[in-house]
Design a protein around this motif. Structure first.
Motif, PDB file in Angstrom:
ATOM      1  N   LYS A 110      86.590  12.795  78.741  1.00  0.00           N
ATOM      2  CA  LYS A 110      85.668  13.840  78.286  1.00  0.00           C
ATOM      3  C   LYS A 110      86.352  15.210  78.393  1.00  0.00           C
ATOM      4  N   GLU A 111      87.037  15.442  79.511  1.00  0.00           N
ATOM      5  CA  GLU A 111      87.728  16.724  79.710  1.00  0.00           C
ATOM      6  C   GLU A 111      88.773  16.990  78.632  1.00  0.00           C
ATOM      7  N   VAL A 112      89.440  15.935  78.165  1.00  0.00           N
ATOM      8  CA  VAL A 112      90.474  16.146  77.136  1.00  0.00           C
ATOM      9  C   VAL A 112      89.887  16.023  75.723  1.00  0.00           C
ATOM     10  N   GLY A 113      88.560  15.965  75.643  1.00  0.00           N
ATOM     11  CA  GLY A 113      87.895  16.010  74.338  1.00  0.00           C
ATOM     12  C   GLY A 113      87.873  14.676  73.597  1.00  0.00           C
ATOM     13  N   LEU A 114      87.923  13.563  74.328  1.00  0.00           N
ATOM     14  CA  LEU A 114      87.987  12.258  73.665  1.00  0.00           C
ATOM     15  C   LEU A 114      86.853  11.322  74.088  1.00  0.00           C
ATOM     16  N   LYS A 115      85.726  11.894  74.496  1.00  0.00           N
ATOM     17  CA  LYS A 115      84.695  11.010  75.051  1.00  0.00           C
ATOM     18  C   LYS A 115      84.117  10.054  74.014  1.00  0.00           C
ATOM     19  N   ASP A 116      84.223  10.412  72.744  1.00  0.00           N
ATOM     20  CA  ASP A 116      83.699   9.512  71.700  1.00  0.00           C
ATOM     21  C   ASP A 116      84.737   8.513  71.198  1.00  0.00           C
ATOM     22  N   ARG A 117      85.906   8.491  71.792  1.00  0.00           N
ATOM     23  CA  ARG A 117      86.983   7.636  71.286  1.00  0.00           C
ATOM     24  C   ARG A 117      87.432   6.598  72.302  1.00  0.00           C
TER      25      ARG A 117
END
Ligand SMILES: Nc1ncnc2c1ncn2[C@@H]1O[C@H](COP(=O)(O)OP(=O)(O)OP(=O)(O)O)[C@@H](O)[C@H]1O
Ligand SMILES: [Mg+2]
Length: 222
Positions: free
Chosen positions: A129-136
């Motif tokens: 989530k912190e690196v912007g990939l929570k949907d992946r």
């Protein structure tokens, strides 16, 4: 945190001997962020490998915290590496058959951790989530862009809460905007988690964002 004293490295083979590092000294304080620049072939990757216990110097010593890492045998070096150091390589070596989430959890597979699998997974999800990939998180690496794959590698480098992150050309294959985001992410991590950061790069913008920049040339840092 890191203390490099008079480190030399000579590669010897039937093809001849190459002297790469020549009495190199370096000190990195706990929580400090530094960059290392220098011409291709000057020994930057060699130095990172030595700092990360992946390779040994021909002579000289490296101390990390209280541990003289250049004296560790293979097994103890592997354990030390797993618990202390996060790596980000230019070729990030994600496992193609594993999901994004599983890739981040790979460093947890080594023994010696007491955390439950559920807690590790929750932390991996938080890092993604912190690196912007929570949907992946259930995607496979090949379904991601190069910059997104790199962000998976950053999350993976943090899962064991390292004291040091060693990054070799982390933005090398990225466009300037993605490179900038990765650089900011590394610096945010450095600040918020107090992780020391050693970044090797040809990218002057990235290098300039670190507290100090050293140039490796002629086997020494200047
Ligand atoms: N296993 C090896 N055997 C012999 N020579 C080697 C070996 N590994 C690296 N070298 C040599 O050591 C030198 C330093 O290599 P290194 O990979 O550390 O350079 P670098 O600064 O990371 O370069 P680049 O910017 O191109 O990544 C090079 O001349 C290389 O050819
Ligand atoms: Mg290199």
């Amino acid at each position: 945190m890191i203390e490099v004293s008079a480190v030399s490295k000579v590669y010897d083979s039937s093809a001849g001997s190459v002297e790469v590092l020549n009495g190199l000294d370096l000190q990195v304080a706990s929580g400090e962020a530094i960059s290392i620049v220098g011409p291709s072939g000057s020994g930057k990757t060699t130095l990172l490998n030595i700092l990360g216990t992946l390779d040994k110097p021909t002579s000289g010593a490296v101390k990390i915290g209280d541990q003289v890492i250049t004296e560790l045998d293979e097994i103890n070096a592997a354990q030390f590496r797993n618990q202390t150091i996060g790596f980000i390589f230019q070729l990030h070596y994600l496992l193609p058959q594993c999901s994004v989430l599983e890739n981040v959890l790979v460093p947890r597979l080594a023994g010696g951790w007491t955390e439950s699998a559920a807690d590790s997974q929750a932390r991996a999800e938080a890092l993604l989530k912190e690196v912007g990939l929570k949907d992946r998180i259930t995607h496979k690496p090949f379904q991601l862009s190069g910059g997104e794959q790199l962000r998976v590698a950053i999350a993976r480098s943090l899962i064991n809460t390292p004291k040091i992150i060693l990054a070799d050309e982390p933005t090398g294959s990225l466009d300037p905007v993605s490179g900038e985001r990765v650089a900011d992410l590394l610096l945010e991590t450095n600040l918020s988690k107090g992780v020391a950061l050693v970044v090797v790069t040809h990218n002057a913008t990235l290098a300039g964002k670190m507290q100090k920049t050293y140039r490796l040339e002629g086997g020494k840092l200047g």
